[in-house]
Design an enzyme around this catalytic site. Structure first.
Site, mmCIF file in Angstrom:
data_model
loop_
_atom_site.group_PDB
_atom_site.id
_atom_site.type_symbol
_atom_site.label_atom_id
_atom_site.label_comp_id
_atom_site.label_asym_id
_atom_site.label_seq_id
_atom_site.Cartn_x
_atom_site.Cartn_y
_atom_site.Cartn_z
ATOM 1 C CB CYS A 10 -0.897 0.354 0.971
ATOM 2 S SG CYS A 10 -1.665 1.163 0.747
ATOM 3 C CB CYS B 243 -0.262 2.851 4.272
ATOM 4 S SG CYS B 243 -1.706 1.708 3.138
ATOM 5 C CG ASP B 244 2.924 1.215 4.582
ATOM 6 O OD1 ASP B 244 2.669 1.438 5.385
ATOM 7 O OD2 ASP B 244 2.554 0.056 3.810
#
Ligand code: NAP
Length: 316
Positions: free
Chosen positions: A138, A141-142
């Protein structure tokens, strides 16, 4: 143990929309929105700008859109448990739903657990190797983590997710490589064009990452050209899988028939599964459209199907 008319499992656009409709139909729905299994709100929680959800001409940030969905479900009286559902017993009615701490009975169940990003079993990408130490599924997200800053980053895949994530990562990376196993994108033309024109993005066609290596963090990848067989080691700061999703059906323990790709089978044009009183909505049963708006639409269908079914059973 409490018995509810309707339990909804899952909290993406499908689950929350089902809750909005069911709550407005006085079914007093209970919704398990998840906890450890992933962010409540589903895949849109890990998206930035959503530009194709109708009603938001300027676009809206994914988590903000989901906060609106949740708020609307609560406003009409949905009870929300921030818990995962660990198992269900659909063998007899009322059905049993076992959450991480709450156990309840349900006259009807809507399954809207969505799908999870797939990973590849590459050397170096496993748990205990570089998974979550530079290898993730992701980017949104990261991607902003310091370990990825000003490094060459590699996105695996050729669909809209791969292209979207590559564009997102250009904010942080020195260079982004899209590694795709074929020589044409699956992504929509508009998205593909955006990536191809981006000065920081290079596409490695007909290619695959064979190995990820480093020390505490990712340092290198071995990229193989699949047609020539030639492998080349490249400097790397991170690897992002963007190769599609796996429907979240593990907790069902085989109690519902799935199609070849693992999606719950529903009666065409409806949300009925083969168990009366059990309905499925959203990405967990949709391998074709997989959009927030279609998931929301099928959540609405599931609530209407459940309401009509409950009423036909004399449960009002
Ligand atoms: P997808 O369309 O299924 O694409 C998956 C990509 O991963 C494909 O290019 C596929 O290669 C590749 N792939 C699959 N398995 C692989 C493997 N084992 N090794 C190497 N590569 C592999 O998935 P997605 O990109 O996540 O998109 C899913 C849906 O969401 C689509 O309908 C998409 O349009 C939508 N979406 C929309 C947006 C947007 O509009 N902003 C953003 C993201 C996603 P092949 O092409 O060779 O099969």
């Amino acid at each position: 143990m409490k018995r509810h008319k309707l339990v909804i499992i899952g909290s993406g656009p499908a689950g929350y929309t089902a809750a909005i409709y069911a709550a407005r139909a006085n079914l007093k729905p209970v919704l398990f929105e998840g906890f450890m299994s992933g962010p409540a709100g589903g895949q849109l929680m890990t998206t930035t700008e959503v530009e194709n959800y109708p009603g938001f001409p300027e676009g809206i940030i994914g988590p903000e859109l989901m906060a609106h969905f949740r708020g609307q479900a609560e406003r009409f009286g949905t009870t929300i448990f921030t818990e995962d559902v660990e198992s269900v017993d659909l063998s007899k009615r009322p059905f049993l739903v076992q959450g991480s701490s709450t156990k309840c009975e349900a006259e009807a169940v809507i399954i809207a657990t969505g799908a999870t990003a797939k990973r590849l079993d590459i050397d170096g990408a496993r748990e205990g190797e570089f998974w979550q130490k530079g290898v993730t599924a992701c980017a949104v997200c990261d991607g902003a983590a310091p370990i990825f800053r000003n490094k060459p980053l590699f996105v695996i895949g050729g669909g809209d997710s791969a292209v979207e994530e590559a564009i997102f990562l250009t904010k942080y990376a020195s260079q982004v490589y899209i590694v795709h196993r074929r020589n044409e994108f699956r992504a929509s033309k508009i998205m593909a064009d955006r990536a191809m024109k981006h000065p920081k993005i290079e596409v490695l066609w007909d290619s695959a990452i064979e190995k990820i290596s480093g020390d505490q963090i990712v340092r290198k990848v071995l990229v193989k050209h699949l047609k020539s067989g030639k492998a080349e080691e490249r400097e790397a700061g991170g690897v992002f899988f963007a190769i599609g999703h796996q429907p979240n059906t593990g907790f069902l323990n085989g109690q519902l028939p799935l199609d070849g790709a693992g999606y719950i089978k529903v009666k065409p044009g409806s949300t009925y599964t083969n168990i009366p009183g059990v309905f499925a909505a959203g990405d967990v049963q949709d391998h074709v459209y997989r959009q927030a708006v279609t998931a929301a639409g099928s959540g609405c269908m599931a609530a209407l199907d459940a309401e009509r079914w409950l009423s036909s059973e004399g449960i009002d």
